[in-house]
Design a protein around this motif. Structure first.
Motif, PDB file in Angstrom:
ATOM      1  N   MET A 128       0.827  -1.173   0.000  1.00  0.00           N
ATOM      2  CA  MET A 128       0.000   0.000   0.000  1.00  0.00           C
ATOM      3  C   MET A 128       0.880   1.249   0.000  1.00  0.00           C
ATOM      4  O   MET A 128       0.600   2.207  -0.705  1.00  0.00           O
ATOM      5  CB  MET A 128      -0.903  -0.014   1.222  1.00  0.00           C
ATOM      6  CG  MET A 128      -1.742   1.216   1.347  1.00  0.00           C
ATOM      7  SD  MET A 128      -2.849   1.224   2.743  1.00  0.00           S
ATOM      8  CE  MET A 128      -1.723   1.625   4.050  1.00  0.00           C
ATOM      9  N   PHE A 129       1.927   1.229   0.806  1.00  0.00           N
ATOM     10  CA  PHE A 129       2.776   2.418   0.906  1.00  0.00           C
ATOM     11  C   PHE A 129       3.554   2.666  -0.384  1.00  0.00           C
ATOM     12  O   PHE A 129       3.857   3.802  -0.718  1.00  0.00           O
ATOM     13  CB  PHE A 129       3.751   2.283   2.075  1.00  0.00           C
ATOM     14  CG  PHE A 129       3.081   2.276   3.410  1.00  0.00           C
ATOM     15  CD1 PHE A 129       2.508   3.426   3.916  1.00  0.00           C
ATOM     16  CD2 PHE A 129       3.000   1.118   4.153  1.00  0.00           C
ATOM     17  CE1 PHE A 129       1.881   3.435   5.141  1.00  0.00           C
ATOM     18  CE2 PHE A 129       2.377   1.116   5.382  1.00  0.00           C
ATOM     19  CZ  PHE A 129       1.809   2.263   5.874  1.00  0.00           C
ATOM     20  N   GLU A 130       3.877   1.607  -1.121  1.00  0.00           N
ATOM     21  CA  GLU A 130       4.692   1.759  -2.319  1.00  0.00           C
ATOM     22  C   GLU A 130       3.862   1.936  -3.586  1.00  0.00           C
ATOM     23  O   GLU A 130       4.307   2.556  -4.533  1.00  0.00           O
ATOM     24  CB  GLU A 130       5.597   0.535  -2.451  1.00  0.00           C
ATOM     25  CG  GLU A 130       6.577   0.428  -1.306  1.00  0.00           C
ATOM     26  CD  GLU A 130       7.284  -0.909  -1.283  1.00  0.00           C
ATOM     27  OE1 GLU A 130       6.984  -1.761  -2.129  1.00  0.00           O
ATOM     28  OE2 GLU A 130       8.127  -1.095  -0.407  1.00  0.00           O
ATOM     29  N   GLN A 131       2.636   1.405  -3.603  1.00  0.00           N
ATOM     30  CA  GLN A 131       1.837   1.462  -4.828  1.00  0.00           C
ATOM     31  C   GLN A 131       1.113   2.799  -4.990  1.00  0.00           C
ATOM     32  O   GLN A 131       0.957   3.286  -6.085  1.00  0.00           O
ATOM     33  CB  GLN A 131       0.823   0.334  -4.840  1.00  0.00           C
ATOM     34  CG  GLN A 131       1.473  -1.018  -4.975  1.00  0.00           C
ATOM     35  CD  GLN A 131       0.450  -2.133  -4.936  1.00  0.00           C
ATOM     36  OE1 GLN A 131      -0.716  -1.896  -4.662  1.00  0.00           O
ATOM     37  NE2 GLN A 131       0.895  -3.346  -5.200  1.00  0.00           N
TER      38      GLN A 131
ATOM     39  N   GLU B   9       0.203   6.918  -3.505  1.00  0.00           N
ATOM     40  CA  GLU B   9       0.821   8.061  -2.828  1.00  0.00           C
ATOM     41  C   GLU B   9       0.176   8.210  -1.446  1.00  0.00           C
ATOM     42  O   GLU B   9      -0.531   9.177  -1.159  1.00  0.00           O
ATOM     43  CB  GLU B   9       0.618   9.319  -3.651  1.00  0.00           C
ATOM     44  CG  GLU B   9       1.275   9.255  -5.004  1.00  0.00           C
ATOM     45  CD  GLU B   9       1.007  10.510  -5.797  1.00  0.00           C
ATOM     46  OE1 GLU B   9       0.869  11.592  -5.185  1.00  0.00           O
ATOM     47  OE2 GLU B   9       0.930  10.411  -7.023  1.00  0.00           O
ATOM     48  N   PHE B  10       0.425   7.240  -0.581  1.00  0.00           N
ATOM     49  CA  PHE B  10      -0.223   7.187   0.719  1.00  0.00           C
ATOM     50  C   PHE B  10       0.103   8.407   1.568  1.00  0.00           C
ATOM     51  O   PHE B  10      -0.777   8.966   2.233  1.00  0.00           O
ATOM     52  CB  PHE B  10       0.183   5.907   1.458  1.00  0.00           C
ATOM     53  CG  PHE B  10      -0.429   5.777   2.810  1.00  0.00           C
ATOM     54  CD1 PHE B  10      -1.755   5.413   2.946  1.00  0.00           C
ATOM     55  CD2 PHE B  10       0.301   6.038   3.957  1.00  0.00           C
ATOM     56  CE1 PHE B  10      -2.338   5.299   4.190  1.00  0.00           C
ATOM     57  CE2 PHE B  10      -0.266   5.934   5.199  1.00  0.00           C
ATOM     58  CZ  PHE B  10      -1.592   5.557   5.316  1.00  0.00           C
ATOM     59  N   GLY B  11       1.331   8.832   1.585  1.00  0.00           N
ATOM     60  CA  GLY B  11       1.729   9.978   2.399  1.00  0.00           C
ATOM     61  C   GLY B  11       0.987  11.244   2.021  1.00  0.00           C
ATOM     62  O   GLY B  11       0.531  11.997   2.892  1.00  0.00           O
ATOM     63  N   ARG B  12       0.830  11.468   0.729  1.00  0.00           N
ATOM     64  CA  ARG B  12       0.120  12.655   0.255  1.00  0.00           C
ATOM     65  C   ARG B  12      -1.357  12.600   0.640  1.00  0.00           C
ATOM     66  O   ARG B  12      -1.941  13.586   1.085  1.00  0.00           O
ATOM     67  CB  ARG B  12       0.275  12.756  -1.251  1.00  0.00           C
ATOM     68  CG  ARG B  12      -0.345  13.972  -1.841  1.00  0.00           C
ATOM     69  CD  ARG B  12       0.009  14.079  -3.306  1.00  0.00           C
ATOM     70  NE  ARG B  12      -1.103  14.693  -3.993  1.00  0.00           N
ATOM     71  CZ  ARG B  12      -1.442  14.449  -5.228  1.00  0.00           C
ATOM     72  NH1 ARG B  12      -0.750  13.586  -5.938  1.00  0.00           N
ATOM     73  NH2 ARG B  12      -2.450  15.041  -5.780  1.00  0.00           N
ATOM     74  N   TYR B  13      -1.971  11.432   0.454  1.00  0.00           N
ATOM     75  CA  TYR B  13      -3.382  11.274   0.808  1.00  0.00           C
ATOM     76  C   TYR B  13      -3.587  11.419   2.312  1.00  0.00           C
ATOM     77  O   TYR B  13      -4.563  12.002   2.767  1.00  0.00           O
ATOM     78  CB  TYR B  13      -3.910   9.922   0.337  1.00  0.00           C
ATOM     79  CG  TYR B  13      -3.891   9.735  -1.163  1.00  0.00           C
ATOM     80  CD1 TYR B  13      -4.029  10.824  -2.026  1.00  0.00           C
ATOM     81  CD2 TYR B  13      -3.737   8.478  -1.720  1.00  0.00           C
ATOM     82  CE1 TYR B  13      -4.014  10.654  -3.396  1.00  0.00           C
ATOM     83  CE2 TYR B  13      -3.722   8.300  -3.089  1.00  0.00           C
ATOM     84  CZ  TYR B  13      -3.861   9.386  -3.919  1.00  0.00           C
ATOM     85  OH  TYR B  13      -3.852   9.214  -5.280  1.00  0.00           O
ATOM     86  N   PHE B  14      -2.664  10.849   3.077  1.00  0.00           N
ATOM     87  CA  PHE B  14      -2.762  10.939   4.535  1.00  0.00           C
ATOM     88  C   PHE B  14      -2.625  12.389   4.994  1.00  0.00           C
ATOM     89  O   PHE B  14      -3.378  12.844   5.858  1.00  0.00           O
ATOM     90  CB  PHE B  14      -1.681  10.066   5.184  1.00  0.00           C
ATOM     91  CG  PHE B  14      -1.775  10.011   6.674  1.00  0.00           C
ATOM     92  CD1 PHE B  14      -2.799   9.313   7.285  1.00  0.00           C
ATOM     93  CD2 PHE B  14      -0.838  10.652   7.467  1.00  0.00           C
ATOM     94  CE1 PHE B  14      -2.896   9.251   8.666  1.00  0.00           C
ATOM     95  CE2 PHE B  14      -0.929  10.597   8.837  1.00  0.00           C
ATOM     96  CZ  PHE B  14      -1.954   9.895   9.444  1.00  0.00           C
ATOM     97  N   LEU B  15      -1.699  13.125   4.405  1.00  0.00           N
ATOM     98  CA  LEU B  15      -1.526  14.532   4.754  1.00  0.00           C
ATOM     99  C   LEU B  15      -2.765  15.344   4.391  1.00  0.00           C
ATOM    100  O   LEU B  15      -3.210  16.194   5.166  1.00  0.00           O
ATOM    101  CB  LEU B  15      -0.290  15.103   4.063  1.00  0.00           C
ATOM    102  CG  LEU B  15       0.041  16.555   4.382  1.00  0.00           C
ATOM    103  CD1 LEU B  15       0.353  16.710   5.868  1.00  0.00           C
ATOM    104  CD2 LEU B  15       1.193  17.041   3.539  1.00  0.00           C
ATOM    105  N   SER B  16      -3.352  15.055   3.234  1.00  0.00           N
ATOM    106  CA  SER B  16      -4.578  15.746   2.837  1.00  0.00           C
ATOM    107  C   SER B  16      -5.701  15.465   3.830  1.00  0.00           C
ATOM    108  O   SER B  16      -6.456  16.369   4.211  1.00  0.00           O
ATOM    109  CB  SER B  16      -5.012  15.305   1.443  1.00  0.00           C
ATOM    110  OG  SER B  16      -4.067  15.693   0.494  1.00  0.00           O
ATOM    111  N   SER B  17      -5.816  14.204   4.253  1.00  0.00           N
ATOM    112  CA  SER B  17      -6.844  13.845   5.231  1.00  0.00           C
ATOM    113  C   SER B  17      -6.611  14.555   6.556  1.00  0.00           C
ATOM    114  O   SER B  17      -7.569  15.018   7.194  1.00  0.00           O
ATOM    115  CB  SER B  17      -6.854  12.334   5.453  1.00  0.00           C
ATOM    116  OG  SER B  17      -7.207  11.663   4.278  1.00  0.00           O
ATOM    117  N   LEU B  18      -5.364  14.655   6.978  1.00  0.00           N
ATOM    118  CA  LEU B  18      -5.058  15.354   8.228  1.00  0.00           C
ATOM    119  C   LEU B  18      -5.404  16.837   8.140  1.00  0.00           C
ATOM    120  O   LEU B  18      -5.938  17.411   9.098  1.00  0.00           O
ATOM    121  CB  LEU B  18      -3.581  15.199   8.582  1.00  0.00           C
ATOM    122  CG  LEU B  18      -3.166  13.873   9.200  1.00  0.00           C
ATOM    123  CD1 LEU B  18      -1.659  13.866   9.466  1.00  0.00           C
ATOM    124  CD2 LEU B  18      -3.925  13.607  10.478  1.00  0.00           C
TER     125      LEU B  18
END
Length: 75
Positions: free
Chosen positions: A1-4, A6-15
């Protein structure tokens, strides 16, 4: 999930969205609470009792009527 994805970007947007909603809700609740405590208006006691009654109803008690409402509106 983390590599496939852009989890970090989506997580930051959610935050960011969640933080903005929390801050806006807290500000509106603070202003409403200040108005209720400082101002004297008609039906103030009734409003406060209605708030207390609404707080006493558990969320689970609303699940079945909401299920029926969703079921009837979907068909």
């Amino acid at each position: 999930m983390f590599e496939q994805q852009e989890f970090g970007r989506y997580f930051l947007s959610s935050l960011v969205v969640a933080g903005a909603v929390v801050i806006a809700s807290a500000l509106i609740a603070f202003l409403a609470a200040t108005a209720v405590t400082q101002l004297r208006f008609r039906f103030r006691t009734t409003l406060l009792i209605m708030f207390l009654v609404a707080q006493m109803v558990p969320v689970e008690a609303l699940a079945i009527p909401l299920l029926f409402l969703i079921r009837t509106s979907a068909s």
